[in-house]
Design a protein around this motif. Structure first.
Motif, PDB file in Angstrom:
ATOM      1  N   UNK A 145     -21.520  13.149 -28.414  1.00  0.00           N
ATOM      2  CA  UNK A 145     -20.392  14.080 -28.333  1.00  0.00           C
ATOM      3  C   UNK A 145     -20.537  15.026 -27.151  1.00  0.00           C
ATOM      4  N   UNK A 146     -21.761  15.526 -26.949  1.00  0.00           N
ATOM      5  CA  UNK A 146     -21.999  16.446 -25.832  1.00  0.00           C
ATOM      6  C   UNK A 146     -21.857  15.729 -24.493  1.00  0.00           C
ATOM      7  N   UNK A 153     -10.790   9.972 -16.837  1.00  0.00           N
ATOM      8  CA  UNK A 153      -9.606   9.516 -16.122  1.00  0.00           C
ATOM      9  C   UNK A 153      -9.976   8.355 -15.214  1.00  0.00           C
ATOM     10  N   UNK A 154      -9.006   7.551 -14.869  1.00  0.00           N
ATOM     11  CA  UNK A 154      -9.157   6.511 -13.862  1.00  0.00           C
ATOM     12  C   UNK A 154     -10.506   5.828 -13.810  1.00  0.00           C
ATOM     13  N   UNK A 159     -15.339   2.844 -15.696  1.00  0.00           N
ATOM     14  CA  UNK A 159     -16.803   2.783 -15.764  1.00  0.00           C
ATOM     15  C   UNK A 159     -17.278   2.659 -17.208  1.00  0.00           C
ATOM     16  N   UNK A 160     -16.680   3.450 -18.096  1.00  0.00           N
ATOM     17  CA  UNK A 160     -17.040   3.390 -19.511  1.00  0.00           C
ATOM     18  C   UNK A 160     -16.702   2.023 -20.097  1.00  0.00           C
ATOM     19  N   UNK A 188      -9.880   6.380 -27.572  1.00  0.00           N
ATOM     20  CA  UNK A 188     -10.298   7.658 -28.163  1.00  0.00           C
ATOM     21  C   UNK A 188     -11.312   8.417 -27.312  1.00  0.00           C
ATOM     22  N   UNK A 189     -11.570   7.956 -26.088  1.00  0.00           N
ATOM     23  CA  UNK A 189     -12.652   8.560 -25.305  1.00  0.00           C
ATOM     24  C   UNK A 189     -12.392  10.024 -24.953  1.00  0.00           C
ATOM     25  N   UNK A 190     -11.139  10.455 -25.005  1.00  0.00           N
ATOM     26  CA  UNK A 190     -10.831  11.858 -24.704  1.00  0.00           C
ATOM     27  C   UNK A 190     -10.513  12.679 -25.954  1.00  0.00           C
ATOM     28  N   UNK A 191     -10.668  12.067 -27.128  1.00  0.00           N
ATOM     29  CA  UNK A 191     -10.380  12.785 -28.371  1.00  0.00           C
ATOM     30  C   UNK A 191     -11.520  13.739 -28.720  1.00  0.00           C
TER      31      UNK A 191
END
Length: 301
Positions: A145-146, A153-154, A159-160, A188-191
């Motif tokens: 989480x940290x 973005x982009x 990369x992820x 959900x990577x930005x949730x």
């Protein structure tokens, strides 16, 4: 579909074929080894009674095994054609050039994997010796989480996605499953409660959702660790720059110099990048000499 596995045993050893007993009669195995790496697990020879497993002992010379394996791959392609699948088992990424070449020649079902592609759960059961305690789980979740607490973005999302894809395939997921899982992760990577939302989606989509979730967390933890190293490196370079380059001629090109240092893989690339940035060789020489502590680990002179 008939599948042929070509094992670079000198590279992967017995770990690379840990799940070979799961092979079917439509799978054919060719194990390439030299006298330097002949400690093939003995139970494989019992499997040979009803499985197609063939050992190939090749001479001990530089890249001898690689050349024999690649030559035999060409032979198999010529005999069995495009309707079969071909998998090189090796951690050596140089084989990727061979894979790319044959795909461009019209053989789509060819790939390289680091381990025998058994089910992810089977591989995990063989390697996992201690279950995570509740506190360990909380620690891992907190680290993830940290480490993911910034806007993706982009390029960051790409990369992820790529990191997750490779991680899933490496532990035994097929391409379609990996793609499906990655879509949930990226969604959900930005949730704020990313892990919870991923878990809920997996629960609604996979029968073995707990296993999938733990696999994804393991890969996310590695991703966060890799990003942490990159961030630490960048912080080190920026701090060094501030201490040693205070004249306007350097400050004006601060970001360019920092990116050259961060992105270069050899000392020669660093020097070439600086030469493109500055026409004055004296300036380049001064920068290059000053940043030696930052690039001493890079190959080259």
């Amino acid at each position: 579909m008939e599948t042929f596995y070509l094992i670079d045993f000198e590279n992967v050893h017995n770990d690379g074929i840990a799940n070979i007993e799961s092979m079917t009669k439509e799978e054919h195995v060719h194990i390439f080894s030299t006298q330097n790496a002949t400690n093939i697990r003995q139970d494989i020879f019992w499997l040979k009674e009803d499985r197609d497993i063939k050992p190939h002992l090749v001479p001990v010379r530089k890249q001898s095994l690689d050349m024999h394996l690649v030559s035999y791959l060409g032979y198999l392609l010529g005999v069995y054609g495009k309707e079969c699948s071909y998998v090189i088992i090796s951690k050596d990424k140089d084989y990727d050039n061979i894979v790319k070449f044959w795909k461009e020649e019209g053989y789509p079902n060819i790939s390289r994997k680091e381990k025998w592609p058994g089910t992810a759960s089977t591989q995990r059961q063989k390697t996992q010796t201690v279950s995570q305690t509740k506190s360990n789980v909380q620690t891992v979740n907190s680290k993830i989480s940290a480490g993911m607490a910034y806007e993706f973005e982009g390029d960051d999302r790409s990369e992820l996605n790529l990191f997750m894809q490779h991680g899933l395939v490496d532990i035994g997921y097929d391409g379609n499953s990996a793609n499906r899982i990655c879509k949930f992760v990226i969604a959900h990577c930005n949730d704020e409660r990313m892990l919870n939302r991923i878990h809920n989606d997996f629960k609604n989509s996979f029968n073995n959702y707990s296993e999938v979730y733990e696999d994804v967390k393991s890969i996310l933890e590695k991703f966060v660790q890799s990003k942490s190293k990159v961030a630490k490196r960048e912080s080190q370079v920026r701090s060094f720059f501030g201490q040693h380059f205070q004249k306007k001629i350097y400050v004006d090109c601060k970001e360019e110099i920092i990116q050259i240092i961060l992105k270069s893989e050899t000392k020669q690339q660093v020097n070439n990048g600086l030469l493109k940035l500055y026409s004055d060789g004296t300036v380049v020489s001064h920068i290059y000499k000053t940043i030696q502590p930052l690039i001493r680990e890079l190959p080259g002179k």
